[in-house]
Design an enzyme around this catalytic site. Structure first.
Site, PDB file in Angstrom:
ATOM      1  N   LYS A  36       0.837  -1.203   0.000  1.00 54.09           N
ATOM      2  CA  LYS A  36       0.000   0.000   0.000  1.00 54.09           C
ATOM      3  C   LYS A  36       0.874   1.257   0.000  1.00 54.09           C
ATOM      4  CE  LYS A  36      -0.375  -0.168   5.040  1.00 54.09           C
ATOM      5  NZ  LYS A  36      -1.266  -0.086   6.203  1.00 54.09           N
ATOM      6  N   ARG A 136     -10.444   0.398  14.968  1.00 57.56           N
ATOM      7  CA  ARG A 136     -10.459   0.992  13.623  1.00 57.56           C
ATOM      8  C   ARG A 136     -11.530   0.318  12.781  1.00 57.56           C
ATOM      9  NH1 ARG A 136      -4.739   1.306  10.700  1.00 57.56           N
ATOM     10  NH2 ARG A 136      -4.993  -0.954  10.670  1.00 57.56           N
ATOM     11  N   TYR A 275      12.477  31.788   6.644  1.00 59.61           N
ATOM     12  CA  TYR A 275      11.296  32.349   7.292  1.00 59.61           C
ATOM     13  C   TYR A 275      11.469  32.407   8.809  1.00 59.61           C
ATOM     14  CZ  TYR A 275       8.665  31.762   2.929  1.00 59.61           C
ATOM     15  OH  TYR A 275       8.221  31.853   1.638  1.00 59.61           O
ATOM     16  N   MET A 323       8.758  25.609   1.372  1.00 59.55           N
ATOM     17  CA  MET A 323       7.921  24.719   0.581  1.00 59.55           C
ATOM     18  C   MET A 323       8.713  24.011  -0.517  1.00 59.55           C
ATOM     19  SD  MET A 323       4.466  25.518  -1.644  1.00 59.55           S
ATOM     20  CE  MET A 323       3.500  26.034  -0.232  1.00 59.55           C
TER      21      MET A 323
END
Length: 384
Positions: A36, A136, A275, A323
């Site tokens: 997966k 779950r 930043y 980013m």
């Protein structure tokens, strides 16, 4: 796609891990390899192909589209769907021969109705999920016999197996080991209840990577290795712990994340970086700019703390990861770092990396699973 930032997938390491999984388990124990999330960010298709070559019994996906992708690529091995889908996907589920997990009356009836409408000339296999403590998916253990009967009474579905998931088997704390034992007992009781109804429970499976390594008395019929296929150990069931038990198991990291130096800036003492101005140069220094950031999966929380490898030496990321870019302090007039040099964020030894995904996980207070699966589609996968 960022062409100089890429994930290198070491095919030989992946095969090595899967072969060692095969050697580790009992010869009569079936194996379902989790592929997966595109093989935990590596290559789900490659993992499925090697698993098929090695004679494993299943691979596991999390959504129908993952299974369809494997089928369209020619994968024939049994595919187990570990998460739930919606009725709109049932027809594809059946047509592409993907074995689902079921556990509610509504879900079983809806799937059976789709199978009837398709007009199958065989009974479609399903696994009955049992919630023994994960909280779950799965029915409660005392509901197992009822749900199993719904499956068999449908006339179009077949109970292929029963499945549960251990939620703390990767912990060595006594209370958590005891909880795993309780989960196992609840699962066995549910299996016995199904048998008491005269129904064959099929393939019974409990343990994933941690259970496979540390709970060998709880294998049932099949184990479901995940993270160990890709070269990392599950939390406290670490390499050191396994070797201390003389269990004779070894794995190698499969993925390396690399990029390149695209600029070298000369900054004076007192200059702030990125930043928030969280980093101040303590002396005159040079800063290498790397074209990779949190949109690529190099998460913001890896700084401060992350050190990348350039030509065999470690250098710290300075200031907040942006980013699309991040900055690295390489020291003043460093002859070992040049423009366009390769930078290795993490990887196996053969990549030249001095950090692993596990090292990044510790910096980010997370797990190696998240480090690898966070890599975005901007990061090209290159299989070597």
């Amino acid at each position: 796609m960022n062409r100089c930032s890429k994930a290198i997938i070491y095919k030989d390491n992946l095969r090595y891990n899967l072969e060692n999984i095969k050697k580790y388990v009992n010869k009569d124990t079936k194996v379902c390899v989790a592929v997966k999330a595109d093989g935990y960010g590596t290559s789900g298709l490659l993992t499925a192909q090697i698993s098929e070559e090695l004679g494993f019994d299943y691979v596991a996906v999390a959504c129908v589209d993952e299974g369809i992708e494997l089928r369209n690529a020619g994968v024939k091995i049994n595919i187990l769907l570990l998460s739930l889908c919606t009725p709109e996907e049932f027809e594809d589920l059946i047509n592409f021969n993907i074995t689902p997990l079921v556990f509610t009356e509504e879900y079983i009836q809806a799937l059976a109705e789709t199978a009837k409408n398709i007009g199958l000339d065989y009974k479609f296999p399903v696994f009955l999920g049992i919630d023994t403590g994960m909280g779950r998916v799965g029915c409660y253990p005392d509901e197992a016999a009822k749900q199993a009967k719904l499956i068999t009474d449908s006339g179009v579905l077949k109970l292929e197996g029963m499945i549960t998931h251990f939620c703390v088997s990767d912990s060595l704390e006594e209370k958590n080991q005891q909880f795993t034992k309780e989960q196992y007992k609840k699962f066995c009781d549910a299996v016995d209840d199904v048998k008491a109804e005269g129904i064959n429970p099929g393939i019974c499976t409990c343990g994933a990577s941690a259970g496979m390594l540390n709970n060998t008395d709880m294998y049932c019929d099949m184990v479901r290795p995940g993270i160990i296929a890709y070269g990392y150990y599950p939390d406290e069931v670490s390499e050191q712990y396994i070797k201390s038990k003389n269990k004779g198991f070894d794995i190698k990291p499969v993925m390396a994340l690399v990029t390149k130096v695209v600029a070298i800036r000369h900054f004076p003492k007192g200059k702030t970086i990125s930043y928030g101005r969280t980093y101040t140069c303590q002396e005159d220094t040079d800063i290498a700019v790397l074209p990779i950031g949190y949109a690529d999966g190099l998460l913001r929380r890896y700084s401060p703390g992350l050190e990348v490898t350039i030509n065999g030496k470690k250098y710290p990321v300075c200031g907040r990861i942006c980013m699309d870019q991040c900055m690295v302090n390489i020291g003043k007039n460093n002859p070992d770092v040049k423009l366009w040099d390769e930078v290795i964020i993490f990887g196996p030894k053969e990549s030249g990396a001095l950090c692993t995904a596990e090292d990044l996980a510790k910096i980010g207070h997370t797990i190696s699973y998240e480090v690898m699966t966070s890599l975005s589609k901007r990061i090209k996968r290159e299989i070597r």
